[in-house]
Design a protein around this motif. Structure first.
Motif, PDB file in Angstrom:
ATOM      1  N   ASN A  60      46.277 -39.097  51.851  1.00 29.58           N
ATOM      2  CA  ASN A  60      45.604 -39.558  50.535  1.00 29.58           C
ATOM      3  C   ASN A  60      45.997 -39.064  49.314  1.00 29.58           C
ATOM      4  O   ASN A  60      45.845 -39.814  48.491  1.00 29.58           O
ATOM      5  CB  ASN A  60      44.127 -39.067  50.863  1.00 29.58           C
ATOM      6  N   LYS A  61      46.756 -37.794  49.384  1.00 33.37           N
ATOM      7  CA  LYS A  61      47.411 -37.453  48.274  1.00 33.37           C
ATOM      8  C   LYS A  61      48.268 -38.116  47.915  1.00 33.37           C
ATOM      9  O   LYS A  61      48.618 -38.653  46.897  1.00 33.37           O
ATOM     10  CB  LYS A  61      48.066 -35.788  48.510  1.00 33.37           C
ATOM     11  N   GLU A  65      37.236 -24.248  49.980  1.00 35.50           N
ATOM     12  CA  GLU A  65      37.113 -23.571  50.807  1.00 35.50           C
ATOM     13  C   GLU A  65      38.452 -22.388  51.009  1.00 35.50           C
ATOM     14  O   GLU A  65      39.501 -22.817  49.380  1.00 35.50           O
ATOM     15  CB  GLU A  65      37.978 -25.175  51.590  1.00 35.50           C
ATOM     16  N   ASN A 118      45.307 -30.459  41.656  1.00 36.10           N
ATOM     17  CA  ASN A 118      44.317 -31.432  42.423  1.00 36.10           C
ATOM     18  C   ASN A 118      42.685 -32.346  42.333  1.00 36.10           C
ATOM     19  O   ASN A 118      41.794 -31.999  42.271  1.00 36.10           O
ATOM     20  CB  ASN A 118      43.498 -29.960  42.060  1.00 36.10           C
ATOM     21  N   ARG A 132      44.322 -35.300  54.795  1.00 37.05           N
ATOM     22  CA  ARG A 132      44.524 -34.789  52.941  1.00 37.05           C
ATOM     23  C   ARG A 132      45.278 -34.933  52.043  1.00 37.05           C
ATOM     24  O   ARG A 132      46.015 -35.911  51.386  1.00 37.05           O
ATOM     25  CB  ARG A 132      43.908 -33.353  53.379  1.00 37.05           C
ATOM     26  N   GLU A 178      43.424 -35.983  36.325  1.00 34.96           N
ATOM     27  CA  GLU A 178      43.792 -34.867  35.308  1.00 34.96           C
ATOM     28  C   GLU A 178      44.919 -34.415  35.301  1.00 34.96           C
ATOM     29  O   GLU A 178      46.506 -34.697  34.806  1.00 34.96           O
ATOM     30  CB  GLU A 178      42.908 -33.877  34.102  1.00 34.96           C
ATOM     31  N   ARG A 191      33.454 -32.440  35.643  1.00 34.79           N
ATOM     32  CA  ARG A 191      35.278 -32.470  36.147  1.00 34.79           C
ATOM     33  C   ARG A 191      35.653 -30.910  36.186  1.00 34.79           C
ATOM     34  O   ARG A 191      36.530 -31.188  36.862  1.00 34.79           O
ATOM     35  CB  ARG A 191      35.740 -32.914  34.973  1.00 34.79           C
ATOM     36  N   SER A 243      37.437 -30.418  42.795  1.00 28.37           N
ATOM     37  CA  SER A 243      38.301 -30.446  42.751  1.00 28.37           C
ATOM     38  C   SER A 243      38.499 -31.057  44.274  1.00 28.37           C
ATOM     39  O   SER A 243      37.232 -31.188  44.463  1.00 28.37           O
ATOM     40  CB  SER A 243      38.845 -28.869  43.504  1.00 28.37           C
ATOM     41  N   PHE A 244      39.727 -31.391  43.744  1.00 35.99           N
ATOM     42  CA  PHE A 244      39.808 -32.727  44.865  1.00 35.99           C
ATOM     43  C   PHE A 244      40.518 -32.337  46.369  1.00 35.99           C
ATOM     44  O   PHE A 244      41.337 -30.918  46.179  1.00 35.99           O
ATOM     45  CB  PHE A 244      40.729 -34.048  44.697  1.00 35.99           C
ATOM     46  N   TRP A 245      40.531 -32.782  46.948  1.00 38.92           N
ATOM     47  CA  TRP A 245      41.132 -32.014  48.827  1.00 38.92           C
ATOM     48  C   TRP A 245      41.171 -31.043  48.976  1.00 38.92           C
ATOM     49  O   TRP A 245      41.857 -29.967  49.395  1.00 38.92           O
ATOM     50  CB  TRP A 245      42.936 -32.635  47.992  1.00 38.92           C
ATOM     51  N   THR A 246      39.564 -30.390  49.137  1.00 38.39           N
ATOM     52  CA  THR A 246      39.149 -28.942  49.129  1.00 38.39           C
ATOM     53  C   THR A 246      37.692 -29.462  49.239  1.00 38.39           C
ATOM     54  O   THR A 246      37.520 -30.445  48.974  1.00 38.39           O
ATOM     55  CB  THR A 246      39.213 -28.072  48.038  1.00 38.39           C
ATOM     56  N   ILE A 247      37.485 -28.383  50.158  1.00 34.59           N
ATOM     57  CA  ILE A 247      36.324 -28.936  51.233  1.00 34.59           C
ATOM     58  C   ILE A 247      35.187 -27.439  50.130  1.00 34.59           C
ATOM     59  O   ILE A 247      35.335 -26.139  49.961  1.00 34.59           O
ATOM     60  CB  ILE A 247      36.145 -28.164  52.179  1.00 34.59           C
ATOM     61  N   THR A 298      36.533 -36.469  47.961  1.00 34.00           N
ATOM     62  CA  THR A 298      37.796 -37.914  48.433  1.00 34.00           C
ATOM     63  C   THR A 298      37.335 -38.224  48.693  1.00 34.00           C
ATOM     64  O   THR A 298      37.231 -39.900  49.387  1.00 34.00           O
ATOM     65  CB  THR A 298      39.188 -37.613  48.945  1.00 34.00           C
ATOM     66  N   TYR A 299      36.565 -37.934  49.620  1.00 28.07           N
ATOM     67  CA  TYR A 299      35.242 -38.958  51.085  1.00 28.07           C
ATOM     68  C   TYR A 299      34.659 -39.342  50.530  1.00 28.07           C
ATOM     69  O   TYR A 299      33.728 -39.917  51.102  1.00 28.07           O
ATOM     70  CB  TYR A 299      35.525 -38.182  52.565  1.00 28.07           C
ATOM     71  N   ASP A 336      33.911 -33.080  50.889  1.00 33.48           N
ATOM     72  CA  ASP A 336      35.001 -33.065  50.038  1.00 33.48           C
ATOM     73  C   ASP A 336      35.350 -34.462  49.444  1.00 33.48           C
ATOM     74  O   ASP A 336      34.920 -35.848  49.753  1.00 33.48           O
ATOM     75  CB  ASP A 336      36.761 -33.144  51.104  1.00 33.48           C
ATOM     76  N   LYS A 339      34.963 -40.779  41.466  1.00 32.15           N
ATOM     77  CA  LYS A 339      35.957 -40.220  41.955  1.00 32.15           C
ATOM     78  C   LYS A 339      36.683 -39.399  40.391  1.00 32.15           C
ATOM     79  O   LYS A 339      37.872 -38.227  41.170  1.00 32.15           O
ATOM     80  CB  LYS A 339      37.136 -40.660  42.502  1.00 32.15           C
ATOM     81  N   GLU A 340      36.154 -38.132  40.359  1.00 35.63           N
ATOM     82  CA  GLU A 340      35.852 -37.397  39.097  1.00 35.63           C
ATOM     83  C   GLU A 340      35.132 -35.959  38.807  1.00 35.63           C
ATOM     84  O   GLU A 340      35.352 -35.407  39.041  1.00 35.63           O
ATOM     85  CB  GLU A 340      36.574 -37.309  37.636  1.00 35.63           C
TER      86      GLU A 340
END
Lengths: 139, 833
Positions: free
Chosen positions: A120-121, B271, A6, A117, A9, B294, B298-302, B326-327, B324, B245-246
């Motif tokens: 993008n991953k 989410e 996720n 999503r 890292e 950091r 979390s990425f790819w979670t809303i 990432t966006y 989210d 993006k971190e």
């Protein structure tokens, strides 16, 4: 669903082979749902033709991408960059995506959202993988 | 009357009193009972006011009686209530009786009592005002209330607590005049509703017993009602951004202040999870922000994010914000923008612009891929030109205006799903101007050369101007008769010269005058034939001249000189013809001049009339017209104005020979104008008709001849006879052929016979030799112009040279000198005597 890293890292901690497999699995997992989706929206009259063609185009890209990644992996494996310790075949689990033939559990927008999503991953993983395998390439 | 009496009595009494007063003693004044009141109906007190004391100590006593009783009592207590008071305690107080009270003031002199006061206890009951009035504001549920509390008036007698007071409250807002009176009742507190916010209130309270009067109002109490007493409004979340993006940060806009300090809390949930977390870091990103590091990103979670605002009155929650990470990536601007000037292969300069990605972005691992875009404009320009660069961190710029300043900015964004960063700070670039050394050098060289050339040209023009003009417009070359010794001429001795020329006895003596001279004029019709060999330009003029003359002449025919001339004259001979070149004739004449006394060719005087022609500088010179005696002036306008050669007289400069020779050599159309001429002539002082222009202009001697052609053109005089032969040996004479006597010429009286001419009477017009027949040979009354005249005429005009040709060409004589057109006049002229 699939357990995917996720964050940066986590992604960097994963060994390359595992990352590669992960990518391939993701791509594989989306093959079928995409085709289902394509069939599904073809019957939708209200969608403009552009969207339909675009959806189809994207759907076709995914298997191609998977093939490409496989090829790259093969090359890397042959060059010794990747040591294949895992089974390379992608499992047909289709995990993480609640798509079933019977009913669409997910609405269209959700589906597209999930796809976005995941793509993008895949892109992020591939980029990290690229920089790990070949760091001289604009990394 | 009565009034007056009473008033007078009063005045007397007053006077008595004052007299007494002045004396200091009198009976006391009348006291007055001020007030009697009871606090609680069981006791009461009375106070009086003393009158004047009369100067002596005064005692006051109070007497009262009850109702209508006769008994008079004295005040039981003078002290309790203070001075000048009487306190009736319980035992003495009967609320249902009426007291009749009087106060008496007594001193040594006398006494005085007040008016009686009827006191009804019930009517004088008045409690004190309540005490300890306090005010308080209490707000509940956004309603503000004012609470007033007080205490009943204190009683000396504590044990009787059974008094029940009735209270009344009044309040008003500060600044107002009217009180609002509120009946409170028996309670000692009251809640004031409907209180305005932000207003100051003034409150008072009073009390009363069941009977009696109201007490006085208590002292005022004031209180300020605070404003805004409400819970906050809804906050809003402005934006959430991730720079690399971190991590990411969210900012919100605080709710409006409800009068109380507000605290905000950020709550979020992920989410798929139920749990709600609070913001981990409120400080790092500044006020009204929440920073997710950091671990919490979390990425790819809303994320579901809300902000809650709380104050004392309540709280409020913002709308949820879904994020989210990432966006929401927006990087920092690129850094380290640097420029370098380089030269490409073909020597054109170009700029390389390089930069680096923002420091936080992790481009190396590929996690974040940035795309760049730059924009530039001229410093004084208005519009930006935007260039998309892509993922590279350098850019080459060609075709920039040299010498100008550019402003450049760069920004970046993630390659997918993000937004553009801010523009980097402006970078100013000055494009250096290219001094093409080559171009400059070339131009400089060209300039120098051209200026040099111009200088040279102009210098040449200045110096050689004459020559240039002469080159362009060549004058008619002069005669090429040679034969006169240069040195002889230079020496300037005319006698020698003349002797060299073969003219003896020149100038002609007066003998000639006696002779009738038959004028013969030799036609120079050869001009037409010989013209082609000469300058056409000049000859043409001659031609023009000729027809005039020839028209008048009818004596053409077999005796025409052209035939003779054609036989005799050849080549160089032709030059001697007067028709051709006047200069030659001059030379001829000049030759004849020198040393030949017998010849009268020249109508020039000897010594000082020899005309030098400057050899060195051939310039235009004009032939002066041969000036003949005015009365007998056959005018031949042979000379052309253009190429008239000036032969000026000069005593000092005898360059005839060189002239003759030189001219031929030079063959310049223009003969040098002698400045010396000018000088010499000036020395003479006789310059009648001499117009000289020095330097480059032709000295044009005024020519009488052409101007007055007509009068002198005497057709009768002009008669052309062909030369028969020239006899040189014994008696040199020119034998002319017979000439047809047209009858026009009266002077020719000898028809058919050949005539011998041995003398030249005059030279007409450069090319006509007027011959005189010898006196003893002939008897023909040939009118002869006295030769004497000519020299005189010549003498008169120094400037004008008379040169005339011998039209005839004594070829036999001069055959010896082939190279030079030299005619020996002595060959056909007997020497003069």
């Amino acid at each position: 669903g699939m357990l995917t890293p996720n964050g940066k890292e986590y992604t960097q901690k994963i060994p390359r082979e595992e990352l590669t497999h992960l990518i391939l699995r993701l791509l594989q997992a989306w093959k079928e749902p995409l085709s289902h989706f394509n069939h599904h929206i073809e019957h939708h009259r209200e969608l403009p033709d552009d969207s339909l063609s675009k959806a189809k185009q994207i759907s076709n890209m995914v298997p191609e991408l998977k093939t490409g990644v496989e090829k790259v992996t093969e090359k890397a494996r042959s060059m010794g960059i990747i040591i294949d310790s895992l089974n390379g075949t992608a499992s047909s689990e289709a995990a993480g995506l609640p798509i079933s033939n019977e009913a669409n559990m997910m609405s269209d927008s959700d589906f597209i959202h999930c796809f976005r999503r995941d793509s993008n991953k895949v892109q992020s993983y591939l980029k990290i993988l690229k920089c790990r395998i070949m760091p001289e390439n604009s990394c | 009357m009565k009034q007056k009496l009473t008033s007078s009595v009063q005045i007397i009494l007053l006077l008595a009193l004052t007299a007494v007063g002045l004396m200091g003693q009198s009976y006391p004044g009348k006291p007055k009972i001020i007030r009697c009141h009871s606090l609680e109906k069981e006791t009461f007190s009375c106070w009086w006011k003393p009158g004047s004391d009369g100067g002596l100590p005064t005692n006051y006593t109070l007497f009262y009686s009850k109702d209508s009783e006769e008994k008079i009592y004295e005040c039981p207590d003078y002290k309790t209530s203070g001075p000048n008071s009487c306190y009736f305690d319980k035992n003495h107080t009967n609320p249902w009786t009426t007291y009749n009270i009087t106060v008496m003031a007594t001193n040594e002199i006398g006494s005085n009592s007040s008016d009686p006061q009827y006191v009804d206890v019930t009517s004088i009951v008045q409690p004190d005002a309540p005490v300890n009035l306090t005010l308080e504001i209490k707000t509940s549920a956004s309603i503000t209330n004012l609470w007033a509390k007080w205490s009943p008036p204190p009683i000396a007698d504590v044990r009787s607590n059974s008094h029940v007071y009735n209270y009344e409250l009044r309040l008003k807002t500060e600044g107002m005049e009217e009180w609002e009176t509120i009946s409170v009742g028996v309670q000692t507190q009251y809640k004031v509703i409907r209180v305005q916010r932000g207003v100051k209130y003034v409150v008072q309270v009073r009390c009363m017993l069941d009977l009696g009067k109201w007490s006085e109002w208590s002292s005022e109490r004031r209180i300020q009602i605070p404003k805004g007493q409400s819970p906050p409004e809804k906050p809003t979340i402005i934006k959430c951004r991730s720079p690399e993006k971190e991590t990411f940060t969210c900012w919100w806009k605080p709710a409006s202040d409800g009068g109380y300090p507000i605290t905000h809390t950020l709550l979020y949930s992920k989410e798929g999870e139920e749990q709600v977390y609070e913001c981990p870091d409120y400080r790092t990103a500044g006020p009204n922000s929440c920073y997710f590091d950091r671990k919490h990103t979390s990425f790819w979670t809303i994320y579901n994010i809300t902000v809650k605002a709380t104050n004392e009155m309540g709280s409020n929650v913002s709308d949820p914000h879904y994020v989210d990470v990432t966006y929401i990536v927006q990087p920092d601007p690129p850094v380290n923008i640097s420029l370098e000037l380089k030269k490409s292969v073909n020597r054109k300069p170009y700029l390389i612009l390089t930069w680096s990605p923002p420091p936080l972005a992790d481009v190396r691992s590929g996690w974040l891929t940035l795309e760049y875009e730059l924009r530039l404009k001229l410093q004084e320009g208005e519009e930006w030109e935007t260039v998309f660069v892509g993922q590279q961190t350098q850019y080459k710029m060609f075709s920039l205006n040299t010498g100008k300043t550019y402003i450049i900015q760069i920004h970046c964004k993630p390659d997918h799903h993000g937004s553009w960063s801010e523009w980097s700070p402006e970078k100013y670039i000055q494009i250096p101007t290219e001094y093409r050394v080559k171009d400059m050098v070339v131009w400089i060289v060209v300039g120098v050369l051209s200026s040099f050339i111009c200088l040279i040209m102009s210098w040449i023009m200045i110096l050689k101007g004459y020559r240039m003009v002469a080159f362009i417009l060549p004058p008619v070359p002069g005669p090429k008769i040679t034969g006169i010794d240069k040195h002889l001429l230079q020496r300037g001795k005319s006698e020698e010269l003349l002797s060299a020329l073969g003219c003896h006895g020149f100038p002609p003596t007066s003998d000639c005058e006696e002779l009738l001279v038959e004028y013969l004029e030799v036609e120079d019709s050869e001009e037409q034939q010989l013209m082609p060999s000469r300058d056409h330009g000049h000859a043409s003029k001659n031609i023009k001249m000729i027809p005039k003359e020839t028209d008048s002449d009818s004596g053409r025919g077999s005796c025409d000189s052209p035939s003779l001339l054609s036989e005799k004259c050849k080549g160089s001979r032709a030059r001697t013809l007067p028709s051709t070149l006047q200069t030659q004739g001059v030379r001829n004449v000049q030759e004849n001049k020198g040393g030949k006394g017998s010849c009268e060719i020249l109508c020039l005087t000897s010594e000082h009339r020899i005309i030098p022609v400057n050899n060195e500088n051939p310039r235009s010179s004009t032939w002066p017209p041969a000036q003949l005696p005015n009365n007998q002036h056959p005018m031949f306008a042979y000379h052309s104005t253009v190429d008239a050669h000036t032969i000026t007289l000069s005593a000092t400069n005898m360059n005839i020979a060189p002239v003759l020779v030189g001219n031929e050599e030079n063959h310049q159309p223009q003969y040098p104008i002698t400045e010396t001429v000018h000088d010499n002539l000036e020395n003479r002082g006789e310059m009648e008709n001499f117009h000289s222009k020095t330097d480059q202009t032709t000295v044009q001697v005024k020519q009488n001849r052409p101007n007055d052609q007509s009068p002198f053109l005497n057709p009768r005089l002009m008669d052309y006879v062909e030369v028969h032969k020239v006899r040189q040996d014994v008696d040199p004479a020119v034998l002319l052929k017979c000439k047809e006597n047209s009858g026009q010429n009266e002077k020719y009286t000898v028809p058919g016979t050949s005539k011998e001419y041995t003398k030249v009477s005059t030279v007409v017009d450069h090319n006509i030799l007027v011959l005189m027949p010898d006196a003893h040979n002939q008897q023909a009354s040939v009118p002869q112009e006295p030769a004497v005249e000519t020299p005189q005429n010549v003498q008169q005009s120094e400037a004008e040279t008379d040169m005339s040709y011998i039209a005839t060409a004594p070829s036999e004589m001069n055959r010896e000198d082939n190279g030079s057109d030299y005619m020996d006049p002595s060959s056909f002229m007997p020497p003069f005597k």
